[in-house]
Write a protein that holds these residues in place. Structure first.
Motif, mmCIF file in Angstrom:
data_model
loop_
_atom_site.group_PDB
_atom_site.id
_atom_site.type_symbol
_atom_site.label_atom_id
_atom_site.label_comp_id
_atom_site.label_asym_id
_atom_site.label_seq_id
_atom_site.Cartn_x
_atom_site.Cartn_y
_atom_site.Cartn_z
ATOM 1 N N PHE A 261 -16.160 14.511 -9.607
ATOM 2 C CA PHE A 261 -17.538 14.878 -9.296
ATOM 3 C C PHE A 261 -17.606 15.682 -8.003
ATOM 4 O O PHE A 261 -16.811 15.484 -7.088
ATOM 5 N N ASP A 262 -18.593 16.565 -7.949
ATOM 6 C CA ASP A 262 -18.872 17.320 -6.729
ATOM 7 C C ASP A 262 -19.997 16.681 -5.925
ATOM 8 O O ASP A 262 -20.097 16.889 -4.721
ATOM 9 N N LEU A 263 -20.851 15.909 -6.623
ATOM 10 C CA LEU A 263 -22.045 15.377 -5.978
ATOM 11 C C LEU A 263 -22.477 14.080 -6.638
ATOM 12 O O LEU A 263 -22.396 13.939 -7.861
ATOM 13 N N ILE A 264 -22.946 13.156 -5.812
ATOM 14 C CA ILE A 264 -23.626 11.955 -6.282
ATOM 15 C C ILE A 264 -25.097 12.131 -5.905
ATOM 16 O O ILE A 264 -25.419 12.432 -4.757
ATOM 17 N N VAL A 265 -25.982 11.986 -6.888
ATOM 18 C CA VAL A 265 -27.422 12.040 -6.655
ATOM 19 C C VAL A 265 -27.957 10.637 -6.881
ATOM 20 O O VAL A 265 -27.694 10.028 -7.911
ATOM 21 N N ARG A 266 -28.683 10.137 -5.882
ATOM 22 C CA ARG A 266 -29.223 8.776 -5.972
ATOM 23 C C ARG A 266 -30.605 8.734 -5.367
ATOM 24 O O ARG A 266 -31.072 9.703 -4.787
ATOM 25 N N ALA A 267 -31.260 7.598 -5.510
ATOM 26 C CA ALA A 267 -32.625 7.435 -4.999
ATOM 27 C C ALA A 267 -32.657 6.171 -4.141
ATOM 28 O O ALA A 267 -31.783 5.982 -3.311
ATOM 29 N N HIS A 268 -33.616 5.328 -4.344
ATOM 30 C CA HIS A 268 -33.666 3.967 -3.814
ATOM 31 C C HIS A 268 -33.852 3.820 -2.308
ATOM 32 O O HIS A 268 -33.888 2.721 -1.809
ATOM 33 N N GLN A 269 -33.986 4.872 -1.549
ATOM 34 C CA GLN A 269 -34.238 4.757 -0.115
ATOM 35 C C GLN A 269 -35.267 5.789 0.298
ATOM 36 O O GLN A 269 -35.157 6.955 -0.075
ATOM 37 N N VAL A 270 -36.234 5.358 1.071
ATOM 38 C CA VAL A 270 -37.196 6.307 1.611
ATOM 39 C C VAL A 270 -36.464 7.235 2.577
ATOM 40 O O VAL A 270 -35.729 6.774 3.447
ATOM 41 N N VAL A 271 -36.632 8.529 2.387
ATOM 42 C CA VAL A 271 -36.105 9.520 3.319
ATOM 43 C C VAL A 271 -37.272 10.427 3.722
ATOM 44 O O VAL A 271 -38.102 10.790 2.891
ATOM 45 N N ASP A 272 -37.327 10.768 4.978
ATOM 46 C CA ASP A 272 -38.499 11.454 5.536
ATOM 47 C C ASP A 272 -38.853 12.755 4.847
ATOM 48 O O ASP A 272 -40.016 13.045 4.595
ATOM 49 N N GLU A 273 -37.854 13.569 4.543
ATOM 50 C CA GLU A 273 -38.123 14.915 4.021
ATOM 51 C C GLU A 273 -38.052 15.005 2.501
ATOM 52 O O GLU A 273 -38.047 16.101 1.939
ATOM 53 N N GLY A 274 -37.956 13.879 1.793
ATOM 54 C CA GLY A 274 -37.883 13.881 0.331
ATOM 55 C C GLY A 274 -36.463 13.891 -0.203
ATOM 56 O O GLY A 274 -36.205 13.470 -1.317
ATOM 57 N N PHE A 275 -35.531 14.394 0.588
ATOM 58 C CA PHE A 275 -34.113 14.346 0.224
ATOM 59 C C PHE A 275 -33.305 14.328 1.517
ATOM 60 O O PHE A 275 -33.765 14.775 2.568
ATOM 61 N N GLU A 276 -32.084 13.782 1.411
ATOM 62 C CA GLU A 276 -31.213 13.706 2.591
ATOM 63 C C GLU A 276 -29.761 13.663 2.137
ATOM 64 O O GLU A 276 -29.391 12.838 1.302
#
Length: 184
Positions: free
Chosen positions: A104-119
């Protein structure tokens, strides 16, 4: 919003049943691994995920729990205990090993509030995308959505908290006062 407080118990249980049926992960073009929470020390093969029978209730430990509730952490390079009290944290070394083993080149996940919408984390080999702006009416965060094109180039659509009108902010906290619910 607490579903039991404002809606029927039956509706609440239908949502839980729906979530128990959703896929635990997805892979985009053999290069991007998508998951709600993250990685697990119990994951030794991607076939383990394919072999999980759905619907499935989530226990407070094990592979399913970790896929949903684990978090990346800059505090450790490998595995650590999660401050949330469930699952684990994982560091950059674990992320790099996982991506290398599975190509894989990237893992995309959610589950945490991040200020700018992505981090991004771990030299851009993992990204947290959090889609709920003004989360629970308590955070001043933006919401984000990832867009992956045919060449696997990622871009982000950001909904800033200031773009949400005041009526939407308050309706996320409580239902309209004229709403009634009838039992069947």
């Amino acid at each position: 919003m607490n579903g039991r407080k404002y809606y029927s118990t039956k509706l609440w249980k239908l949502f839980l049943t729906c979530f128990q049926c959703l896929p635990l992960s997805a892979i985009i073009d053999d290069k991007i691994f998508c998951v709600h929470g993250g990685l697990s020390p119990n994951l030794t093969s991607l076939n383990q995920i394919k072999n999980i029978k759905r619907p499935k209730e989530v226990k407070d430990h094990g592979l399913v729990c970790d896929l949903l509730w684990s978090d990346p952490s800059p505090k450790n390079k490998e595995w650590g205990l999660n401050e949330r009290g469930v699952s684990y944290t994982y560091g950059e070394k674990i992320i790099n090993q996982f991506n290398q083993v599975y190509g894989f080149d990237l893992i995309v996940r959610a589950h945490q509030v991040v200020d700018e919408g992505f981090e991004f984390f771990a030299n851009r080999s993992l990204v947290t995308v959090f889609s709920a702006p003004y989360y629970c009416g308590e955070f001043d965060n933006a919401g984000g959505m990832i867009i992956v094109n045919e060449e696997l180039c990622c871009s982000f659509f950001i909904l800033k908290n200031s773009e949400i009108d005041e009526n939407e902010k308050t309706s996320n906290i409580s239902p309209p006062k004229n709403r009634t619910h009838k039992k069947k």
